[in-house]
Scaffold this active site. Structure first.
Site, short mmCIF file in Angstrom:
data_model
loop_
_atom_site.label_atom_id
_atom_site.label_comp_id
_atom_site.label_asym_id
_atom_site.label_seq_id
_atom_site.Cartn_x
_atom_site.Cartn_y
_atom_site.Cartn_z
CB SER A 155 -0.88 -0.15 1.15
OG SER A 155 -2.00 1.03 0.99
CG HIS A 171 -6.07 -1.84 -0.25
ND1 HIS A 171 -5.03 -1.60 -1.04
CD2 HIS A 171 -5.41 -1.22 0.97
CE1 HIS A 171 -4.08 -0.79 -0.70
NE2 HIS A 171 -4.40 -0.66 0.60
CG ASP A 194 -6.58 -2.11 -4.08
OD1 ASP A 194 -7.15 -1.22 -3.59
OD2 ASP A 194 -5.35 -2.50 -3.84
#
Length: 709
Positions: free
Chosen positions: A499, A683, A653
């Protein structure tokens, strides 16, 4: 010619034989029945063929054809017809127009269709329900429950039960002038099965003297209640906080510092459940033992006996009581490490308390990201060594890091992995439970030295502080004397990040290329669902997943803008994709998804030309145009020198297309790239412990590192 004619004739004969069905003599209008039967068989044959060749499922074709027969809710001289919802389930109401001196009967009608087809809007059912309303003078409720394959059993039954419960409320019956003693349920085919199930359930309730479904469920759930039994790890007791029942879980092992605490609220749709249920009791024991935290499980009063907002008030009372200094001190709780959690409707109550953080921010009490980070900090774990790994904390160039050293002997130098945690540049830590777990696994499976770095966080520190911390720590690690100290092979060092950590990993890897002071280079970079640009926040992945699980578009925008400033004007401009000034328009070629995404990710989407924003924002906060914050903005000359790369993207995501575009650009620049796209991924999946998908992604990631690092 004769051969073709013969083949055609035989085909017609076989087809006619296939669709022909003998009709019994006592069937009225047999030609109509035969016509309908032939039409159904032809459609069935077409649907089967289409399904075999992969164009469309059997039920989808039938559903399309049936929708051609749908009707609108058109009133006539006898009946008022309207489409509304009962408890969020679509229904069609038929209300007789003629006056009635007494209350009317009512019919709840459930359509058939094998649970996967049909609707109360079908012309035949619409006509039937109109006739019923007209001839019986009855209110008719046609129910449109959710259908398979999209929704599996028992969703259809639950929808019908929800409609029945809603309709049988006194105020609803009174609204439509219905006699509560003259309500029936009816249905055809599969609808008849559902109607029968609801009717049988009603009979069971009547025989045991109950009136409500929730009362029956409550009795069943109570069979699973547990007693507050302590064990070797946790002391368990039932008590009250502000006259609200709670169950306390107190870890038995000694601790020199104050403990964290978790306030847990059970689910049950606000009308069922208790912390005494076996699964919740086990969960809270596990939390107390593994996290070494005091757990407070709350039993608020429930509906329908106690309507809104009694349940919420009970939870608020427990929280206020527990957060008193004397209570926290009594149980040895750190006042800075208290969080609230809950499942299902308990999660709604917990979220309500968490959302108070946003109001606090508006009032100037704190920043909402501070509050979110505060709740995350409860999941941090100390640097505890085990039989496989020695864990220690130190600093690299004044940046805190956590080091994982395998204990088994090695005759050769070990691989080294530098890991950067995620958290939107404002949350998270190397000490976060899931990151610590992943780092341990990596060290053991790869027999590698793992350096998991921290970095300064927003809102106290904005870009480029996060980048600088990660870069400085990485440079320190790549010095020969540090590698010698930890017995790391300088030819086998990689970097990974997920991320926002993937963003930082990609950015520092690019920066290393041009740094003459760094002699030792990285062998690999692994980017796990990375955020790589904030120029265009209208990518197909943002459109498709704007409100999906955990990471919504609005939250991503908040994180991106928070990386650069607390000025809400940038957040607002980013949300509407109007933050890039015209003088920076040349940068869009690096993130033009219409040319960088494969066709399957562009399907059904059209590229919108950029809408340029005010230059003042870019001048005030130039970070979002900086390649150190947006690695996708790097030119090809820089990209072609990058190391062997592994990129994980997830279908569900918002950041999906960032990673895919980076893969395309790296491949175009001649970089060796492995792209692992998770079709059922979302995610954060890698660090969701207990999810099968998390273990699958972890195994794929570690397998790639094992082969390539």
């Amino acid at each position: 010619m004769g051969y073709k004619t013969l083949c055609f004739g035989l085909t017609c004969i076989l087809f006619a034989y296939y669709i022909y069905t003998p009709i019994p003599e006592n069937i009225e209008e047999p030609w109509k029945v035969r016509t309908i039967d032939a039409a159904i068989k032809i459609t069935s044959l077409m649907a089967t063929l289409l399904e075999k060749i992969g164009l469309k499922r059997f039920d989808e074709l039938f559903s399309m054809l049936m929708k051609l027969d749908y009707t609108l809710p058109i009133s006539d001289e006898n009946v008022t017809v309207m489409d509304i919802t009962f408890s969020d389930i679509p229904v069609r109401l038929y209300l007789p127009k003629r006056k009635s001196a007494s209350q009317r009967p009512a019919v709840i009608f459930v359509h058939g269709g094998a649970f996967v087809l049909g609707s109360c809007k079908l012309a035949a059912l619409d006509l039937l329900n109109r006739q019923t309303a007209k001839n019986l003078g009855a209110v008719v409720v046609g129910v449109d429950y959710r259908l398979g394959h999209q929704y599996q059993f028992p969703v259809a039954h639950e929808d019908v039960v929800s409609v029945v419960k809603f309709f049988l409320q006194d105020k609803i019956l009174a609204k439509y002038g219905v006699d509560p003693a003259r309500v029936c349920i009816s249905g055809d085919s599969a609808g008849g099965l559902i109607a029968a199930a609801v009717a049988q359930l009603s009979t069971i309730l009547e025989k045991i003297g109950l009136k409500r479904f929730d009362e029956l469920f409550s009795i069943i759930i109570k069979l699973d209640y547990t007693q507050p039994i302590s064990d070797e790890n946790v002391t368990v007791m039932d008590t009250t906080f502000s006259d609200i029942p709670v169950r306390l879980y107190l870890p038995k092992r000694k601790r020199e510092s104050q403990r964290p605490a978790v306030i847990f609220i059970h689910g049950g749709a606000f009308v069922l459940g208790s912390y005494k249920q076996t699964p919740l009791d086990l969960l809270n024991r596990w939390t107390a033992n593994k996290v070494d935290a005091v757990v407070v499980a709350v039993d608020p009063r429930l509906g329908p006996q106690y309507p809104f907002p009694v349940t919420q008030e009970d939870v608020a009372s427990v929280v206020k009581f527990f957060l008193q200094d004397k209570i926290l001190a009594k149980y040895g709780v750190d006042p800075n490490r208290v969080c609230i959690s809950g499942d299902s409707s308990g999660g709604t109550l917990a979220a309500g308390v968490t959302q108070l953080g946003h109001f606090a921010e508006l009032l100037g009490i704190s920043n909402s990201m501070d509050i979110t980070g505060f709740f995350m900090s409860i999941q941090e774990v100390p640097p505890t060594s085990d039989e496989n790994v020695t864990v220690m904390e130190t600093t690299f160039n004044n940046v805190p890091v956590r080091i994982y050293l395998p204990k088994r002997k090695s005759e050769t130098l070990r691989r080294g992995l530098f890991y950067v945690h995620g958290g939107g540049w404002c949350m998270g830590s190397a000490a976060f439970f899931d990151i610590d777990f992943l780092s341990r696994r990596t060290a053991v499976i790869l027999d590698a030295v793992v350096i998991s770095t921290n970095y300064r966080l927003a809102p106290e520190h904005h870009f480029p502080s996060q980048f600088e911390d990660v870069y400085n720590a990485l440079k320190w690690f790549l010095s020969q004397d540090v590698l010698d100290k930890y017995s790391v092979d300088p030819e086998r060092i990689g970097i990974s990040g997920e991320s926002a950590g993937g963003n930082l990993a990609a950015a520092v890897t690019q920066q290393l290329i041009d740094d003459p002071d760094v002699k030792i280079k990285l062998k690999t970079q692994s980017l796990i669902y990375p955020a790589l640009q904030s120029l265009d926040l209208d990518l197909p992945s943002y459109r498709e997943n704007s409100n999906f699980l955990g990471l919504t578009k609005s939250f991503v925008v908040k994180l991106w803008s928070g990386y650069f400033t607390t000025d809400r004007s940038l957040e607002k401009a980013m949300f509407f994709n109007q933050h890039v000034p015209v003088e920076s328009s040349h940068l869009f070629r690096f993130v033009n998804w219409s040319s960088l995404l494969p066709e399957k990710f562009k399907k059904g989407h059209f590229y919108n030309s950029p809408t340029y924003g005010n230059s003042k924002l870019a001048k005030k906060y130039p970070g979002f145009l900086d390649v150190r914050a947006a690695p996708l903005l790097a030119d090809d000359n820089r990209l072609r020198n990058l190391p062997l790369t592994y990129v994980i993207t997830c279908q569900y995501d918002v950041l999906r297309d960032d990673g895919i575009m980076y893969v395309t650009r790296l491949q175009n620049a001649g970089v060796r790239v492995t792209h692992n796209h998770i079709d059922d991924g979302f995610h954060g999946a890698l660090v969701y412990r207990g999810f099968k998908i998390g273990y699958r992604i972890e195994n794929q990631y570690l397998s790639w590192l094992s082969e390539n690092l």
